[in-house]
Design a protein around this motif. Structure first.
Motif, PDB file in Angstrom:
ATOM      1  N   PRO A  66       0.806  -1.222   0.000  1.00  0.00           N
ATOM      2  CA  PRO A  66       0.000   0.000   0.000  1.00  0.00           C
ATOM      3  C   PRO A  66       0.843   1.278   0.000  1.00  0.00           C
ATOM      4  O   PRO A  66       1.910   1.335   0.607  1.00  0.00           O
ATOM      5  CB  PRO A  66      -0.808  -0.108   1.297  1.00  0.00           C
ATOM      6  CG  PRO A  66      -0.878  -1.575   1.570  1.00  0.00           C
ATOM      7  CD  PRO A  66       0.456  -2.120   1.103  1.00  0.00           C
ATOM      8  N   LEU A  67       0.339   2.268  -0.697  1.00  0.00           N
ATOM      9  CA  LEU A  67       0.925   3.604  -0.696  1.00  0.00           C
ATOM     10  C   LEU A  67       0.574   4.246   0.635  1.00  0.00           C
ATOM     11  O   LEU A  67      -0.592   4.240   1.035  1.00  0.00           O
ATOM     12  CB  LEU A  67       0.315   4.422  -1.846  1.00  0.00           C
ATOM     13  CG  LEU A  67       0.768   5.858  -1.985  1.00  0.00           C
ATOM     14  CD1 LEU A  67       2.155   5.882  -2.613  1.00  0.00           C
ATOM     15  CD2 LEU A  67      -0.208   6.620  -2.862  1.00  0.00           C
TER      16      LEU A  67
ATOM     17  N   VAL B  42     -13.301  10.958   5.694  1.00  0.00           N
ATOM     18  CA  VAL B  42     -13.201   9.954   4.639  1.00  0.00           C
ATOM     19  C   VAL B  42     -12.156  10.459   3.653  1.00  0.00           C
ATOM     20  O   VAL B  42     -12.192  11.632   3.259  1.00  0.00           O
ATOM     21  CB  VAL B  42     -14.553   9.754   3.913  1.00  0.00           C
ATOM     22  CG1 VAL B  42     -14.407   8.806   2.734  1.00  0.00           C
ATOM     23  CG2 VAL B  42     -15.611   9.260   4.878  1.00  0.00           C
ATOM     24  N   VAL B  43     -11.226   9.587   3.254  1.00  0.00           N
ATOM     25  CA  VAL B  43     -10.155   9.988   2.341  1.00  0.00           C
ATOM     26  C   VAL B  43     -10.200   9.105   1.098  1.00  0.00           C
ATOM     27  O   VAL B  43     -10.321   7.880   1.193  1.00  0.00           O
ATOM     28  CB  VAL B  43      -8.769   9.880   3.018  1.00  0.00           C
ATOM     29  CG1 VAL B  43      -7.668  10.277   2.043  1.00  0.00           C
ATOM     30  CG2 VAL B  43      -8.716  10.739   4.274  1.00  0.00           C
ATOM     31  N   THR B  44     -10.098   9.763  -0.064  1.00  0.00           N
ATOM     32  CA  THR B  44     -10.128   9.086  -1.358  1.00  0.00           C
ATOM     33  C   THR B  44      -8.880   9.472  -2.138  1.00  0.00           C
ATOM     34  O   THR B  44      -8.465  10.633  -2.103  1.00  0.00           O
ATOM     35  CB  THR B  44     -11.387   9.496  -2.141  1.00  0.00           C
ATOM     36  OG1 THR B  44     -12.543   9.268  -1.324  1.00  0.00           O
ATOM     37  CG2 THR B  44     -11.531   8.698  -3.420  1.00  0.00           C
ATOM     38  N   PHE B  45      -8.291   8.510  -2.844  1.00  0.00           N
ATOM     39  CA  PHE B  45      -7.079   8.744  -3.618  1.00  0.00           C
ATOM     40  C   PHE B  45      -7.397   8.738  -5.107  1.00  0.00           C
ATOM     41  O   PHE B  45      -8.183   7.921  -5.588  1.00  0.00           O
ATOM     42  CB  PHE B  45      -6.057   7.643  -3.306  1.00  0.00           C
ATOM     43  CG  PHE B  45      -4.790   7.705  -4.111  1.00  0.00           C
ATOM     44  CD1 PHE B  45      -3.908   8.762  -3.963  1.00  0.00           C
ATOM     45  CD2 PHE B  45      -4.475   6.700  -5.006  1.00  0.00           C
ATOM     46  CE1 PHE B  45      -2.726   8.819  -4.698  1.00  0.00           C
ATOM     47  CE2 PHE B  45      -3.295   6.742  -5.739  1.00  0.00           C
ATOM     48  CZ  PHE B  45      -2.428   7.808  -5.585  1.00  0.00           C
ATOM     49  N   TYR B  46      -6.770   9.667  -5.835  1.00  0.00           N
ATOM     50  CA  TYR B  46      -6.915   9.764  -7.288  1.00  0.00           C
ATOM     51  C   TYR B  46      -5.530   9.780  -7.915  1.00  0.00           C
ATOM     52  O   TYR B  46      -4.630  10.444  -7.410  1.00  0.00           O
ATOM     53  CB  TYR B  46      -7.638  11.061  -7.676  1.00  0.00           C
ATOM     54  CG  TYR B  46      -9.050  11.144  -7.160  1.00  0.00           C
ATOM     55  CD1 TYR B  46     -10.118  10.725  -7.947  1.00  0.00           C
ATOM     56  CD2 TYR B  46      -9.324  11.636  -5.891  1.00  0.00           C
ATOM     57  CE1 TYR B  46     -11.421  10.793  -7.476  1.00  0.00           C
ATOM     58  CE2 TYR B  46     -10.617  11.710  -5.412  1.00  0.00           C
ATOM     59  CZ  TYR B  46     -11.662  11.287  -6.205  1.00  0.00           C
ATOM     60  OH  TYR B  46     -12.946  11.359  -5.732  1.00  0.00           O
ATOM     61  N   MET B  47      -5.371   9.065  -9.050  1.00  0.00           N
ATOM     62  CA  MET B  47      -4.101   9.085  -9.771  1.00  0.00           C
ATOM     63  C   MET B  47      -4.392   8.963 -11.258  1.00  0.00           C
ATOM     64  O   MET B  47      -4.673   7.867 -11.764  1.00  0.00           O
ATOM     65  CB  MET B  47      -3.188   7.942  -9.331  1.00  0.00           C
ATOM     66  CG  MET B  47      -1.810   7.985  -9.991  1.00  0.00           C
ATOM     67  SD  MET B  47      -0.738   6.604  -9.556  1.00  0.00           S
ATOM     68  CE  MET B  47      -1.372   5.316 -10.618  1.00  0.00           C
ATOM     69  N   GLY B  48      -4.337  10.077 -11.956  1.00  0.00           N
ATOM     70  CA  GLY B  48      -4.576  10.072 -13.393  1.00  0.00           C
ATOM     71  C   GLY B  48      -5.807   9.266 -13.753  1.00  0.00           C
ATOM     72  O   GLY B  48      -6.832   9.341 -13.086  1.00  0.00           O
TER      73      GLY B  48
ATOM     74  N   ALA C 188      -5.614   5.905 -13.889  1.00  0.00           N
ATOM     75  CA  ALA C 188      -5.412   4.581 -13.295  1.00  0.00           C
ATOM     76  C   ALA C 188      -6.235   4.372 -12.025  1.00  0.00           C
ATOM     77  O   ALA C 188      -6.663   3.267 -11.723  1.00  0.00           O
ATOM     78  CB  ALA C 188      -3.934   4.347 -12.990  1.00  0.00           C
ATOM     79  N   VAL C 189      -6.453   5.441 -11.262  1.00  0.00           N
ATOM     80  CA  VAL C 189      -7.223   5.350 -10.018  1.00  0.00           C
ATOM     81  C   VAL C 189      -8.231   6.497 -10.029  1.00  0.00           C
ATOM     82  O   VAL C 189      -7.870   7.652  -9.841  1.00  0.00           O
ATOM     83  CB  VAL C 189      -6.330   5.463  -8.762  1.00  0.00           C
ATOM     84  CG1 VAL C 189      -7.167   5.317  -7.501  1.00  0.00           C
ATOM     85  CG2 VAL C 189      -5.210   4.429  -8.782  1.00  0.00           C
ATOM     86  N   SER C 190      -9.511   6.177 -10.268  1.00  0.00           N
ATOM     87  CA  SER C 190     -10.515   7.237 -10.380  1.00  0.00           C
ATOM     88  C   SER C 190     -11.111   7.635  -9.039  1.00  0.00           C
ATOM     89  O   SER C 190     -11.547   8.762  -8.872  1.00  0.00           O
ATOM     90  CB  SER C 190     -11.626   6.823 -11.337  1.00  0.00           C
ATOM     91  OG  SER C 190     -12.258   5.650 -10.877  1.00  0.00           O
TER      92      SER C 190
ATOM     93  N   PRO D 141      -4.491   0.865  -0.762  1.00  0.00           N
ATOM     94  CA  PRO D 141      -4.100  -0.452  -1.258  1.00  0.00           C
ATOM     95  C   PRO D 141      -4.220  -0.494  -2.785  1.00  0.00           C
ATOM     96  O   PRO D 141      -5.310  -0.326  -3.329  1.00  0.00           O
ATOM     97  CB  PRO D 141      -5.117  -1.393  -0.595  1.00  0.00           C
ATOM     98  CG  PRO D 141      -6.337  -0.539  -0.404  1.00  0.00           C
ATOM     99  CD  PRO D 141      -5.835   0.867  -0.193  1.00  0.00           C
ATOM    100  N   TRP D 142      -3.100  -0.674  -3.467  1.00  0.00           N
ATOM    101  CA  TRP D 142      -3.120  -0.713  -4.926  1.00  0.00           C
ATOM    102  C   TRP D 142      -4.021  -1.832  -5.424  1.00  0.00           C
ATOM    103  O   TRP D 142      -4.001  -2.937  -4.902  1.00  0.00           O
ATOM    104  CB  TRP D 142      -1.714  -0.943  -5.483  1.00  0.00           C
ATOM    105  CG  TRP D 142      -0.772   0.173  -5.252  1.00  0.00           C
ATOM    106  CD1 TRP D 142       0.291   0.188  -4.385  1.00  0.00           C
ATOM    107  CD2 TRP D 142      -0.780   1.466  -5.876  1.00  0.00           C
ATOM    108  NE1 TRP D 142       0.934   1.398  -4.449  1.00  0.00           N
ATOM    109  CE2 TRP D 142       0.299   2.205  -5.358  1.00  0.00           C
ATOM    110  CE3 TRP D 142      -1.596   2.068  -6.825  1.00  0.00           C
ATOM    111  CZ2 TRP D 142       0.582   3.508  -5.757  1.00  0.00           C
ATOM    112  CZ3 TRP D 142      -1.328   3.369  -7.223  1.00  0.00           C
ATOM    113  CH2 TRP D 142      -0.247   4.070  -6.694  1.00  0.00           C
ATOM    114  N   GLY D 143      -4.808  -1.544  -6.448  1.00  0.00           N
ATOM    115  CA  GLY D 143      -5.650  -2.548  -7.087  1.00  0.00           C
ATOM    116  C   GLY D 143      -4.892  -3.246  -8.205  1.00  0.00           C
ATOM    117  O   GLY D 143      -3.807  -2.817  -8.615  1.00  0.00           O
TER     118      GLY D 143
END
Length: 100
Positions: free
Chosen positions: A12-13, A31-37, A39-41, A58-60
């Motif tokens: 996990p990051l 609540v925390v949400t991660f976005y990456m380009g 690849a992670v919406s 946790p990376w999918g």
């Protein structure tokens, strides 16, 4: 905020979310949400230490398969209000090709 990852990594990051002055954001009740380009919406983060602002993502499957430099950010929902971290610029996620 910069993260280094090798292709295929699944660990996990982990990040500490802070205000611009470096003070950790108290994530209690948030609540925390991660976005990456593309690849992670909208990836749900785990809040590991709310008082000190520590979260993990946790990376999918397949999300670290392609080497490159990606822009990312965390969306923090606290008290009905949303803020983005980092508030200045974006997080850089460097995915480097593994050796072997």
């Amino acid at each position: 905020m910069r993260f280094n990852v090798k292709t295929g990594d699944t660990k996990p990051l982990r990040a500490q979310l802070c205000y611009v002055d470096g003070t950790p954001i108290d994530l209690t009740g948030g609540v925390v949400t991660f976005y990456m380009g593309t690849a992670v919406s909208a990836g749900a983060c785990t809040i590991d230490d709310a008082t000190n602002g520590w979260v993990s993502y946790p990376w999918g499957a397949g999300q670290t398969d392609t080497a490159g430099v990606y822009s990312g950010e965390f969306s923090v929902l606290l008290g009905g209000k949303i803020s983005r971290v980092p508030s200045l610029g974006v997080a850089e996620i460097h995915i480097v090709t593994k050796v072997g």
